[in-house]
Design an enzyme around this catalytic site. Sequence first.
Site: not given
Lengths: 394, 394
Positions: A179, A394
Site C-alpha cells: 500500500t 464523500s
Amino acid sequence: MPDIAGATPRIARAGYKDWGRCDLTFVELSAGTTVAGVTTRNVCCSSEVELCRENLKGGKARALVVNAGNSNAFTGYRGRDAVEAITAKVATHLGCAQSEIFVSSTGVIGVPLPKDKAEVGLDRVFKTDPCTWEAAAHTIGTTDTFAKGAMASAMVDGRKVHLVGIIKGSGMIAPDMATMLGYIFTDAAVDAPFLQQLLSASNQSSFSCITVDSDTSTSDTVLAFATGKAGNAILRSLEDAGASAFASALNDVCRQLAQLVVRDGEGAQKFIEISVTGAISDDSARRVGLAIANSPLVKTAIAGEDANWGRVVMAVGKAGEHADRDKLSISFGAVTVARDGLPVDGYDETPVAAHLKGENINIGVDLGLGDGRATVWTCDLTHGYISINADYRS
Amino acid sequence: MPDIAGATPRIARAGYKDWGRCDLTFVELSAGTTVAGVTTRNVCCSSEVELCRENLKGGKARALVVNAGNSNAFTGYRGRDAVEAITAKVATHLGCAQSEIFVSSTGVIGVPLPKDKAEVGLDRVFKTDPCTWEAAAHTIGTTDTFAKGAMASAMVDGRKVHLVGIIKGSGMIAPDMATMLGYIFTDAAVDAPFLQQLLSASNQSSFSCITVDSDTSTSDTVLAFATGKAGNAILRSLEDAGASAFASALNDVCRQLAQLVVRDGEGAQKFIEISVTGAISDDSARRVGLAIANSPLVKTAIAGEDANWGRVVMAVGKAGEHADRDKLSISFGAVTVARDGLPVDGYDETPVAAHLKGENINIGVDLGLGDGRATVWTCDLTHGYISINADYRS
C-alpha cells in the site's frame, strides 16, 4: 532530486475536481524499463489496482499515469472503462503495448473517473514540458499537506546509480502487505523478478510498518521502475556485484517515503517510533508494534504528552501475540518506566516529560521472550484528525 | 430496578482516589448462589481477572467486591496481595471460603491497589445499610457519564424470576470474547455450568458485538450470579421448563447493558447500529461489522453527518473476510445507496441526510454471499474522545 535517465515526469490539469491545480501526472519511461510492485490487500480494490497486478506479470513498463481527486474505486465496469481508455490512449501515443502502462487514481471513492476529462488531460500532458520530481510529488497528492520525495544512490558495477521516490498519503493508512501510492524510479538496470524480490523485502520494513489510522485504502500501490540507463550489468540476484548496495539504497528510499507519510498523518503533531524487542519472532514483534501504533488510547495519550505506559501495556496485551505481563519492560525516550511487569519505583519523570514535549517520540517495548524485533512508525491522534475527517465530503 | 432476593448491594468510600464519592461496592450473596463469567482476552490481565477465572471453576459465590479508581493491573505481586487481602477479609466476615469471593477493580493501570484503603472501605461497607442497584451502578463507574443498569423477568417453573444487571465502561472498549465490568444478578435457581453456557452464548451477541475505540481493557469481566431464591426447580439445560424464557431474559439484559456502554462511549454523540447480512457465516458477519465499527474514517464520517459509504466499502474490504466488491450493497437508514458494487443512480439524498442528523444511525451491509448475519453497535468518533483521552492522566 536528481533527474533519472529514462524517466521523464510531466504534469497537467485534467480537471477531475473543480480546482485550479494540476491533477494528472505522466511519467514516460524508456524502452527496456523493468517494473515491480506491491498492492493493497483490501479486497474491495479499484480497477487500477487490478490492472496493475495484471500488468506486473509482464515486468515491463513504458509509462505511469496518476490521477488525483478521484480514486475510481467501487465504480464497476464504468471505472474499468476509464482505465482502459487511458492505457489505450497512452499506448497509441508511445507505440507500445497497453500492458506496459500503469495507472493509479486517488481521491473520492464511488464516482467513476470521467473518461473525457482523462483524455483531455492526457492530450495536454503529452504536449507539455517535463517537470521536476517535486512538481510530480505535489501533483499526485490529495489531502497531503506537503510534497513527499526521497532519494538515494549506490555504486553498482563501477557506475553510480540513482533512485528517486515520490509518495502521497496521509489518511486511510494501515498498509497490509503493501500500500500507499508510491513510485520509485532508478536508472539502474535490474531485471523484473529481482526488482520485485527487493521491493517486497523493503516493503516489509517500511510501508508495512507504518499506520496513521488503522484504515487500509482500496487503491494503494507502490511501484518501482528501473530504466537501465546507468548502463550497469543487469542485476539479477543478491550475488551480483553491487546488488547489496542497490538493495540498501532501495531500502533507504522506501523507509524515507514511508516515514514521510506518517509525518504528514492527518492531524499529526508528533512522529512516534515504536521499537519492539524480545518477541518470539520479527513478525510477532511487528504485530505487537502495530497494535500499539493503532491504539487510539496510546495515540491520544501521546497527543496529551502523557507518559501513560499503562495504555501501552493494554495494547501489548490485546495484540493477540505471545507476551508475558511479568517480563514486560517499557521505556519512553531513554527512560525505562516499567520493568519485569512492575512500574520502576521512583523513576525520574523529568526527562520523560521533556521527551514527550518534543515532536519525535520513542516508545520501547521489550517482551523478554526471544530475539524477534521490529520498528513501526505512527503519529498521534488529535483534534486535527477529527476535523479533517468529519468534514471531508464523500 | 427491583430487589433480587439473596443479592444485597452496599456502597462505601475507600478513598482510592482523592475524591468525595463512594468507590467500593459490595454485594452480599446468599449461600447457594451460583456464578458464571466471561473475562477479557487481554494477555496482560489484572490479578483480579486471574482470580476470577480460578474462582469460577468452583461455580459458587458469596460476595462481589468492585473497586473504582484503580484497576490494579500491571502491579505484580503487590497487586495480587491486595486482592487476596480483600477476599480473606470478606471470607472471614461471611464465614465462607475465599474462593467464593469475586473482586474487580477499574481505573488507572500500574498503581498497586492500596491494601489499607481497601480494608478501611470494607470495614465501612460491612456496617452500612443496603443501597439501590442504581447507587451500585453509579459507584462502579469511572469515566462513565451516567449509571447503567438493565432488568428483565421470565416465568420459570410457575414462578416469576427477576434479573438485574449493572455495568460500567465507556472507553477502552473492544471486547474480544468477553469483557466489560458488568454484573447480572437473578433470583432464579440455575446450576453453574448451565449459567455459564447461557452467559457465554449471550455474550456472543451482546458484549462481543460492541466497540468504542478498538482497545481491549486489561480488567474487563462480566459475571452472572443466580441466588436461587425464587424457588424454581434448578435449571440445568435448555430442555428444562422455563429455561428458554430465562435464556431470552438473560440475552435481553446483556444486550441492554452492552448498548448502554456504547451510548456512553467517550465523546459519543451518535449511537450506530451496523447490520451485516449475506456473509458466509455469522462469525464472518460479526468480524466485517466490527471492522466497520472500528474504522476511524467511518466513525468520523458519521460524526460529520456525511453519508460517506465509500469508507464503509473500504472497511469491508480491509476486514480480511470473504467479500465480493461487485455483490456488495450498502444502506443508510432505509435507503440503499450502493447495490451490486455500484452507487445507486440518483438515490434520494434527502432521507439519508435527515437520518444522519439523528442520534440513532443504522448502517446496513449486504455481502450477497450467504446467510451469515450479525449486528454490532458502536458510536461516532468526535472531538470529545480526543479531549477526554488526551487529558486523562495515567
